[in-house]
Motif scaffolding. Structure first.
Motif, PDB file in Angstrom:
ATOM      1  N   PHE A 131      42.478  81.247  70.650  1.00 37.90           N
ATOM      2  CA  PHE A 131      42.575  82.475  71.323  1.00 37.90           C
ATOM      3  C   PHE A 131      41.978  83.568  70.260  1.00 37.90           C
ATOM      4  CE2 PHE A 131      46.042  85.757  72.067  1.00 37.90           C
ATOM      5  CZ  PHE A 131      45.261  86.627  72.846  1.00 37.90           C
ATOM      6  N   VAL A 132      41.119  84.658  70.805  1.00 35.30           N
ATOM      7  CA  VAL A 132      40.406  85.616  69.946  1.00 35.30           C
ATOM      8  C   VAL A 132      40.313  86.923  70.837  1.00 35.30           C
ATOM      9  CG1 VAL A 132      38.083  86.095  68.991  1.00 35.30           C
ATOM     10  CG2 VAL A 132      39.242  83.612  68.874  1.00 35.30           C
TER      11      VAL A 132
ATOM     12  N   GLU B 109      38.308  90.369  70.234  1.00 35.86           N
ATOM     13  CA  GLU B 109      37.335  91.170  69.772  1.00 35.86           C
ATOM     14  C   GLU B 109      37.096  92.256  70.281  1.00 35.86           C
ATOM     15  OE1 GLU B 109      34.225  87.334  68.755  1.00 35.86           O
ATOM     16  OE2 GLU B 109      34.240  88.538  70.641  1.00 35.86           O
ATOM     17  N   THR B 110      36.987  93.210  69.350  1.00 34.75           N
ATOM     18  CA  THR B 110      36.613  94.586  69.577  1.00 34.75           C
ATOM     19  C   THR B 110      35.288  94.566  70.133  1.00 34.75           C
ATOM     20  OG1 THR B 110      38.049  95.955  68.155  1.00 34.75           O
ATOM     21  CG2 THR B 110      36.361  97.089  69.200  1.00 34.75           C
ATOM     22  N   ALA B 111      35.049  95.136  71.614  1.00 37.78           N
ATOM     23  CA  ALA B 111      33.450  95.280  72.215  1.00 37.78           C
ATOM     24  C   ALA B 111      33.316  96.487  72.211  1.00 37.78           C
ATOM     25  CB  ALA B 111      33.999  94.582  73.607  1.00 37.78           C
ATOM     26  N   ALA B 112      33.916  97.636  72.263  1.00 34.76           N
ATOM     27  CA  ALA B 112      33.495  99.155  72.236  1.00 34.76           C
ATOM     28  C   ALA B 112      34.773  99.758  71.704  1.00 34.76           C
ATOM     29  CB  ALA B 112      33.403  99.304  73.833  1.00 34.76           C
ATOM     30  N   THR B 113      34.111 100.970  71.117  1.00 32.94           N
ATOM     31  CA  THR B 113      35.265 101.924  70.402  1.00 32.94           C
ATOM     32  C   THR B 113      34.828 103.144  71.002  1.00 32.94           C
ATOM     33  OG1 THR B 113      33.683 102.387  68.689  1.00 32.94           O
ATOM     34  CG2 THR B 113      35.007 100.609  68.501  1.00 32.94           C
TER      35      THR B 113
ATOM     36  N   ASN C  64      37.189  92.322  74.229  1.00 28.97           N
ATOM     37  CA  ASN C  64      36.809  91.152  74.676  1.00 28.97           C
ATOM     38  C   ASN C  64      37.829  89.821  74.468  1.00 28.97           C
ATOM     39  OD1 ASN C  64      35.189  89.284  76.160  1.00 28.97           O
ATOM     40  ND2 ASN C  64      33.725  89.010  74.527  1.00 28.97           N
ATOM     41  N   VAL C  65      38.152  89.189  75.515  1.00 27.96           N
ATOM     42  CA  VAL C  65      39.387  88.325  75.353  1.00 27.96           C
ATOM     43  C   VAL C  65      38.756  86.681  75.531  1.00 27.96           C
ATOM     44  CG1 VAL C  65      41.586  87.639  76.187  1.00 27.96           C
ATOM     45  CG2 VAL C  65      40.949  89.834  76.257  1.00 27.96           C
ATOM     46  N   HIS C  66      39.094  86.070  74.651  1.00 24.78           N
ATOM     47  CA  HIS C  66      38.664  84.583  74.563  1.00 24.78           C
ATOM     48  C   HIS C  66      40.094  83.911  74.759  1.00 24.78           C
ATOM     49  CE1 HIS C  66      34.286  85.361  73.759  1.00 24.78           C
ATOM     50  NE2 HIS C  66      34.799  86.170  72.959  1.00 24.78           N
ATOM     51  N   GLU C  67      40.209  83.084  75.698  1.00 25.13           N
ATOM     52  CA  GLU C  67      41.372  82.302  75.735  1.00 25.13           C
ATOM     53  C   GLU C  67      41.546  81.400  76.858  1.00 25.13           C
ATOM     54  OE1 GLU C  67      45.127  84.927  76.407  1.00 25.13           O
ATOM     55  OE2 GLU C  67      44.164  85.839  78.122  1.00 25.13           O
ATOM     56  N   GLY C  68      42.396  80.305  76.693  1.00 25.40           N
ATOM     57  CA  GLY C  68      42.575  79.441  77.803  1.00 25.40           C
ATOM     58  C   GLY C  68      43.359  80.073  78.803  1.00 25.40           C
ATOM     59  N   GLU C  69      43.464  79.331  80.036  1.00 28.38           N
ATOM     60  CA  GLU C  69      44.459  79.892  81.401  1.00 28.38           C
ATOM     61  C   GLU C  69      45.857  79.748  80.762  1.00 28.38           C
ATOM     62  OE1 GLU C  69      41.702  79.552  85.037  1.00 28.38           O
ATOM     63  OE2 GLU C  69      42.603  77.871  84.364  1.00 28.38           O
TER      64      GLU C  69
END
Length: 259
Positions: free
Chosen positions: A49-50, A52-56, A66-71
């Protein structure tokens, strides 16, 4: 003309005789943890699960992650396809499958004494003796006390061999709920642990029985102390992924304010 006056009064926010605002009828509590990579336990083998800041705002004029995760990360629900080949996926369910009467079974004492405690048919029958019959199509939720372990290794409670230990339903109890219609075409098993199965059950015997028809799971719940033993409903939200096996979720408990 009478109908028009009623709609005008509603549109003008003038009280309509006999109308009770929804917030006076129910109290809403969140049963979901905040998704935070620093605290959210990940089920062994699930994706990392990560966030990340994609825009400020400073650089892009807006803020976005930006979200990286399993369902099945964090508080979530599972669809039948999670364990049934050809089972219904998240996008094949309907809103009624995600709005269920809820009952809470308090097994904190048993769980504190035995991390592998499995709820029995007798436990369910004793609960009904005290609180009445479990409604057809209910979400049957275990309050194990595991919420207090969130964000620590004690949540998975893995032993030296890597086997997890947390309470759950016995396979016999799940089958009884199905056979007697407590878990009907709709219904759910829920818990404040990784899921309805015992942590040490690598066969997922309860989940295999549960995920049929339109039944779902509610996992990694919190705030169950706010949920009454009976009389509430759960409303399950979250993204509906195409062909999804479930979804990270905001799960609400809707608790009646009026008798």
């Amino acid at each position: 003309m009478t109908r028009w006056r009623v709609f005008r009064r509603a549109a003008d926010s003038t009280p309509v005789p006999g109308f009770v605002p929804l917030d006076r009828l129910v109290r809403i509590v969140s049963l979901s943890h905040v998704n935070d990579p620093a605290a959210t336990p990940i089920f062994p083998g699930d994706p990392k699960f990560v966030l990340e800041t994609a825009a400020t705002v400073a650089e892009d004029g807006y803020y976005l992650q930006n979200v990286h995760e399993g369902e099945h990360t964090g508080s979530h629900w599972g669809a039948p396809a999670h364990f049934q080949d050809g089972g219904l996926t998240a996008d094949q369910l309907v809103p009624e499958d995600l709005f269920l009467p809820a009952v809470k079974i308090d097994i904190r004492e048993e769980s504190a004494a035995n991390a592998d405690y499995a709820v029995t048919v007798a436990d369910l029958q004793r609960w009904e003796s005290a609180h009445g019959r479990i409604p057809s199509g209910a979400a049957v939720i275990l309050w194990t006390g595991w919420e207090s372990r969130w964000g620590t290794d004690a949540y998975a409670d893995a032993d030296v061999d890597g086997v997890m230990h947390h309470p759950g339903f016995s396979a016999d109890a799940a089958q009884w709920l199905i056979d007697t219609g407590r878990l009907a075409t709709r219904g759910a098993l829920g818990s404040d642990t990784f899921g309805p199965d015992l942590g040490n059950d690598s066969t997922y015997a309860v989940s295999v029985k549960l995920y049929d028809l339109h039944r779902i799971s509610l996992e990694n719940l919190r705030n169950l102390g706010e949920l009454p033993a009976t009389g509430a409903h759960v409303l399950v939200g979250g993204p509906i992924n195409r062909a999804g096996s479930g979804s990270p979720a905001t799960i609400f408990g809707l608790i009646p304010r009026l008798p």
